[in-house]
Design an enzyme around this catalytic site. Structure first.
Site, PDB file in Angstrom:
ATOM      1  N   HIS A 169      23.676  13.681 -30.894  1.00 53.03           N
ATOM      2  CA  HIS A 169      22.471  14.334 -30.495  1.00 53.03           C
ATOM      3  C   HIS A 169      22.321  15.521 -30.834  1.00 53.03           C
ATOM      4  O   HIS A 169      22.902  16.127 -31.711  1.00 53.03           O
ATOM      5  CB  HIS A 169      22.327  14.020 -29.013  1.00 53.03           C
ATOM      6  CG  HIS A 169      23.198  14.731 -28.346  1.00 53.03           C
ATOM      7  ND1 HIS A 169      23.420  16.183 -28.200  1.00 53.03           N
ATOM      8  CD2 HIS A 169      24.341  14.302 -27.428  1.00 53.03           C
ATOM      9  CE1 HIS A 169      24.459  16.503 -27.171  1.00 53.03           C
ATOM     10  NE2 HIS A 169      24.913  15.384 -26.978  1.00 53.03           N
TER      11      HIS A 169
ATOM     12  N   TYR B 240      31.874  12.821 -27.449  1.00 49.17           N
ATOM     13  CA  TYR B 240      32.109  11.688 -27.149  1.00 49.17           C
ATOM     14  C   TYR B 240      33.029  10.754 -27.865  1.00 49.17           C
ATOM     15  O   TYR B 240      32.574  10.151 -28.892  1.00 49.17           O
ATOM     16  CB  TYR B 240      30.481  10.796 -26.871  1.00 49.17           C
ATOM     17  CG  TYR B 240      29.511  11.825 -26.397  1.00 49.17           C
ATOM     18  CD1 TYR B 240      29.575  12.088 -25.037  1.00 49.17           C
ATOM     19  CD2 TYR B 240      28.795  12.563 -27.266  1.00 49.17           C
ATOM     20  CE1 TYR B 240      28.498  13.134 -24.789  1.00 49.17           C
ATOM     21  CE2 TYR B 240      28.196  13.695 -26.938  1.00 49.17           C
ATOM     22  CZ  TYR B 240      27.775  13.839 -25.528  1.00 49.17           C
ATOM     23  OH  TYR B 240      26.975  14.866 -24.881  1.00 49.17           O
TER      24      TYR B 240
ATOM     25  N   GLU C 230      25.899  22.037 -20.886  1.00 52.09           N
ATOM     26  CA  GLU C 230      24.474  22.077 -21.050  1.00 52.09           C
ATOM     27  C   GLU C 230      23.949  23.436 -20.375  1.00 52.09           C
ATOM     28  O   GLU C 230      24.217  23.278 -18.983  1.00 52.09           O
ATOM     29  CB  GLU C 230      23.580  21.011 -20.669  1.00 52.09           C
ATOM     30  CG  GLU C 230      22.063  21.229 -20.846  1.00 52.09           C
ATOM     31  CD  GLU C 230      21.434  19.786 -20.661  1.00 52.09           C
ATOM     32  OE1 GLU C 230      21.862  18.860 -20.174  1.00 52.09           O
ATOM     33  OE2 GLU C 230      20.328  19.842 -21.506  1.00 52.09           O
TER      34      GLU C 230
ATOM     35  N   ASP D  29      25.241  15.449 -15.297  1.00 52.28           N
ATOM     36  CA  ASP D  29      23.986  15.828 -16.011  1.00 52.28           C
ATOM     37  C   ASP D  29      22.797  15.955 -15.010  1.00 52.28           C
ATOM     38  O   ASP D  29      22.415  14.950 -14.887  1.00 52.28           O
ATOM     39  CB  ASP D  29      23.703  15.264 -17.283  1.00 52.28           C
ATOM     40  CG  ASP D  29      22.480  15.879 -18.223  1.00 52.28           C
ATOM     41  OD1 ASP D  29      21.788  16.598 -17.549  1.00 52.28           O
ATOM     42  OD2 ASP D  29      22.251  15.454 -19.494  1.00 52.28           O
TER      43      ASP D  29
ATOM     44  N   GLU E 186      23.107  22.192 -25.573  1.00 51.63           N
ATOM     45  CA  GLU E 186      23.893  21.412 -24.908  1.00 51.63           C
ATOM     46  C   GLU E 186      24.854  20.387 -26.008  1.00 51.63           C
ATOM     47  O   GLU E 186      24.641  18.939 -26.133  1.00 51.63           O
ATOM     48  CB  GLU E 186      22.996  20.229 -24.210  1.00 51.63           C
ATOM     49  CG  GLU E 186      21.679  19.636 -24.892  1.00 51.63           C
ATOM     50  CD  GLU E 186      20.955  18.798 -24.154  1.00 51.63           C
ATOM     51  OE1 GLU E 186      21.515  17.666 -23.654  1.00 51.63           O
ATOM     52  OE2 GLU E 186      19.702  18.790 -23.842  1.00 51.63           O
TER      53      GLU E 186
ATOM     54  N   HIS F 171      22.890   8.745 -21.753  1.00 52.11           N
ATOM     55  CA  HIS F 171      22.089   8.653 -20.674  1.00 52.11           C
ATOM     56  C   HIS F 171      22.313   7.638 -19.462  1.00 52.11           C
ATOM     57  O   HIS F 171      21.638   7.037 -19.012  1.00 52.11           O
ATOM     58  CB  HIS F 171      20.474   8.565 -21.079  1.00 52.11           C
ATOM     59  CG  HIS F 171      19.852   9.867 -21.848  1.00 52.11           C
ATOM     60  ND1 HIS F 171      18.600   9.592 -22.373  1.00 52.11           N
ATOM     61  CD2 HIS F 171      20.475  10.905 -21.651  1.00 52.11           C
ATOM     62  CE1 HIS F 171      18.489  11.122 -22.629  1.00 52.11           C
ATOM     63  NE2 HIS F 171      19.345  11.905 -22.241  1.00 52.11           N
TER      64      HIS F 171
ATOM     65  N   ASP G   1       0.759  -1.140  -0.125  1.00 54.25           N
ATOM     66  CA  ASP G   1      -0.150   0.023   0.056  1.00 54.25           C
ATOM     67  C   ASP G   1       1.083   1.262  -0.011  1.00 54.25           C
ATOM     68  O   ASP G   1       0.427   2.129   0.344  1.00 54.25           O
ATOM     69  CB  ASP G   1      -0.937   0.010   1.392  1.00 54.25           C
ATOM     70  CG  ASP G   1       0.024  -0.035   2.641  1.00 54.25           C
ATOM     71  OD1 ASP G   1       0.886  -0.220   2.390  1.00 54.25           O
ATOM     72  OD2 ASP G   1      -0.677  -0.026   3.435  1.00 54.25           O
TER      73      ASP G   1
ATOM     74  N   HIS H 287      16.712  20.936 -26.484  1.00 51.88           N
ATOM     75  CA  HIS H 287      14.937  20.682 -26.416  1.00 51.88           C
ATOM     76  C   HIS H 287      14.618  21.662 -25.616  1.00 51.88           C
ATOM     77  O   HIS H 287      15.187  22.537 -24.935  1.00 51.88           O
ATOM     78  CB  HIS H 287      14.621  19.323 -25.909  1.00 51.88           C
ATOM     79  CG  HIS H 287      15.577  19.019 -24.435  1.00 51.88           C
ATOM     80  ND1 HIS H 287      15.033  19.391 -23.363  1.00 51.88           N
ATOM     81  CD2 HIS H 287      16.839  18.449 -24.257  1.00 51.88           C
ATOM     82  CE1 HIS H 287      15.957  19.129 -22.329  1.00 51.88           C
ATOM     83  NE2 HIS H 287      17.217  18.452 -23.027  1.00 51.88           N
TER      84      HIS H 287
ATOM     85  N   ASP I 257      17.946  21.442 -16.081  1.00 48.18           N
ATOM     86  CA  ASP I 257      18.755  20.438 -17.008  1.00 48.18           C
ATOM     87  C   ASP I 257      20.027  21.221 -17.360  1.00 48.18           C
ATOM     88  O   ASP I 257      20.242  21.679 -18.213  1.00 48.18           O
ATOM     89  CB  ASP I 257      17.700  20.111 -18.245  1.00 48.18           C
ATOM     90  CG  ASP I 257      18.499  18.934 -19.172  1.00 48.18           C
ATOM     91  OD1 ASP I 257      19.492  18.347 -18.593  1.00 48.18           O
ATOM     92  OD2 ASP I 257      18.003  18.738 -20.198  1.00 48.18           O
TER      93      ASP I 257
ATOM     94  N   HIS J 153      12.034  17.208 -21.155  1.00 50.16           N
ATOM     95  CA  HIS J 153      11.955  17.224 -22.397  1.00 50.16           C
ATOM     96  C   HIS J 153      10.727  17.964 -22.926  1.00 50.16           C
ATOM     97  O   HIS J 153       9.556  17.093 -22.844  1.00 50.16           O
ATOM     98  CB  HIS J 153      12.280  16.005 -23.234  1.00 50.16           C
ATOM     99  CG  HIS J 153      13.502  15.412 -23.243  1.00 50.16           C
ATOM    100  ND1 HIS J 153      13.989  14.216 -23.447  1.00 50.16           N
ATOM    101  CD2 HIS J 153      14.821  16.081 -22.769  1.00 50.16           C
ATOM    102  CE1 HIS J 153      15.214  13.968 -23.085  1.00 50.16           C
ATOM    103  NE2 HIS J 153      15.644  15.087 -22.742  1.00 50.16           N
TER     104      HIS J 153
ATOM    105  N   ARG K 284      30.063  17.214 -22.083  1.00 53.29           N
ATOM    106  CA  ARG K 284      28.966  17.989 -22.564  1.00 53.29           C
ATOM    107  C   ARG K 284      28.954  19.129 -21.666  1.00 53.29           C
ATOM    108  O   ARG K 284      29.294  19.017 -20.376  1.00 53.29           O
ATOM    109  CB  ARG K 284      27.712  17.042 -22.373  1.00 53.29           C
ATOM    110  CG  ARG K 284      26.413  17.498 -22.762  1.00 53.29           C
ATOM    111  CD  ARG K 284      25.219  16.487 -23.015  1.00 53.29           C
ATOM    112  NE  ARG K 284      24.765  15.826 -21.986  1.00 53.29           N
ATOM    113  CZ  ARG K 284      24.928  14.517 -21.701  1.00 53.29           C
ATOM    114  NH1 ARG K 284      25.505  13.885 -22.554  1.00 53.29           N
ATOM    115  NH2 ARG K 284      24.470  13.939 -20.733  1.00 53.29           N
TER     116      ARG K 284
END
Ligand code: GLY
Ligand code: MN
Ligand code: MN
Length: 436
Positions: A348, A386, A406, A258, A382, A241, A37, A352, A269, A359, A404
């Site tokens: 990428h 890599y 961002e 990130d 961003e 990710h 519960d 966004h 972000d 996103h 990266r």
């Protein structure tokens, strides 16, 4: 604008777009049990929250078009001392009117019984079709009841329209009220990023860095993360990710973080990449400064009237030229861009929309064309590079470097404002901060 008039204004904006004889129906998602519960922390549906400001489960928002009265009506759980004893304060029906500016409020238990009354006045129903099975079942049941009364002259709606894309579009342009919340979310995250830069050192684990970030956000009331933090040391940064966050930080590696908190349901972000030991090696610095140059040019390209892909275009030019200068790609820059050779190292997009969702909602193309940026849009910029640890096509000194950078950017009248601008990002500033 205060909270009440802000949410009222959003509902009025949607109502102004409706056909005559229309209803809008949205439902709060149910509380999901994690086990037994014991529920997951409740997070309202972004579109439902955007229009209602209501963050409890078991609720339906009903809006009527102007010709049907123009009311905003919330069906929700009335306050209940027994429930409040266990789970705490509930807004209740009175609160829906006094705090959220609803015109009427009824118990959710009465929704099914009251629904036919509204449906028989309407020809159009706007709802998030295909997303809320329970709501659709209630509408279908009420429609079927009305159809049985056809010989009494009763009518029912015949047009069913997706409200999702309309609300998504409203959400693409943020109000000052929303931008203020996003500025707070970004500021909390910036402080937490600074704290982890000072905290990180060799032999710590990625999860300890994650814990430190979460802790600093929570201290400032950014208690939920907008997404699972990515704390990726060394070659883990090449997993875009990466989520496991369980490796040991090694002397000589970079650390990519990130992470961004949510504040009053609005996301930040932010990504920074810095050396675990406080000093960039020469190859790390070369890659880092290339990504930074691309990011600064990308941010400079954010302005009203510029097409969405202007940011990526300028960043690809800088990244590809830089990769050629460093010997990571060979050939003519324009041809390499044309042939998408950069995909080996940059796979990428430029960013966004950002808002209630990390996103966020809103279309990126209109009639097949990238849409223009508009004042009030909030987006991330961003870029990254890599270089896979097993990439045998490159000199070994580059292998396993992932960077990266961002930031969160608002389109303003003249250009843009970087909400996360307070966070260090030059090599000199990062090294200086980490030395303290
Ligand atoms: N944090 C996920 C992203 O940057 O899109
Ligand atoms: Mn992002
Ligand atoms: Mn991110």
């Amino acid at each position: 604008m205060n909270k009440k008039s802000e949410f009222k204004h959003r509902r009025q904006q949607l109502q102004a777009q409706l056909q005559p004889k229309s209803l809008v129906l949205l439902m709060a998602p149910p509380q999901i049990l994690r086990n037994g519960d014991n529920p997951y922390p409740y997070r309202p549906d972004s579109n439902f929250f955007y229009l209602s400001g209501f963050a409890e489960p078991e609720a339906v928002l009903l809006l009527l078009s102007k010709d049907l009265g123009g009311q905003s009506i919330l069906f929700s759980r009335p306050r209940d001392p027994n429930l409040e004893r266990w789970d705490g304060y509930m807004l209740g029906l009175e609160g829906a009117i006094s705090e959220l500016g609803m015109d009427e409020a009824y118990p959710i238990a009465e929704f099914q019984q009251r629904l036919p009354h509204y449906l028989q006045q309407a020809t159009h129903v706007y709802a998030p079709w295909g997303r809320m099975t329970t709501l659709e079942q209630w509408i279908i049941a009420a429609q079927n009841d009305l159809k049985k009364q056809v010989r009494k002259g009763v009518s029912w709606p015949t047009e069913f329209i997706d409200v999702q894309s309309m609300v998504d579009e409203m959400r693409a342009i943020k109000s000052d009220y929303e931008i203020d919340l996003m500025r707070t979310a970004a500021q909390i995250s910036v402080k937490a990023h600074h704290a982890v830069m000072k905290f990180a050192k060799p032999e710590l684990n990625e999860y300890q860095v994650e814990a430190h970030f979460n802790y600093h956000c929570a201290l400032d009331n950014g208690r939920k993360q907008a997404y699972s933090p990515i704390v990726a040391s060394g070659p883990n940064a090449c997993t875009l990710h990466y989520k496991s966050n369980t490796d040991v930080l090694r002397d000589g590696d970079l650390l990519l973080i990130d992470a961004g908190c949510e504040y009053d349901n609005y996301a930040s972000d932010i990504t920074r990449t810095f050396p675990v030991n406080g000093h960039f090696s020469v190859p790390q610095k070369q890659i880092y400064e290339l990504v930074l140059a691309a990011q600064l040019a990308g941010i400079a390209a954010v302005k009203p009237g510029a097409p969405w892909n202007a940011v990526q275009r300028v960043m690809l030019q800088i990244l590809t030229k830089g990769l050629v200068d460093l010997g990571l790609l060979k050939g003519n820059v324009d041809t390499l861009i044309e042939e998408k050779a950069f995909l080996q190292f940059y796979m990428h997009g430029s960013g966004h929309f950002l808002g209630l969702d990390v996103h966020d909602a809103g279309a990126y193309k209109v009639k097949g064309q990238w849409r223009d940026m508009e004042k009030g849009m909030v987006l991330t910029v961003e870029p990254g590079l890599y270089i896979d640890a097993n990439d045998m096509t490159v000199d070994p000194k580059w292998r396993g470097i992932g960077v990266r950078i961002e930031d969160d950017v608002v389109v303003t009248e003249q250009g843009c404002e970087v909400l996360s601008a307070g966070l260090v990002k030059t090599v000199a500033d990062i090294e200086a901060l980490m030395a303290r």
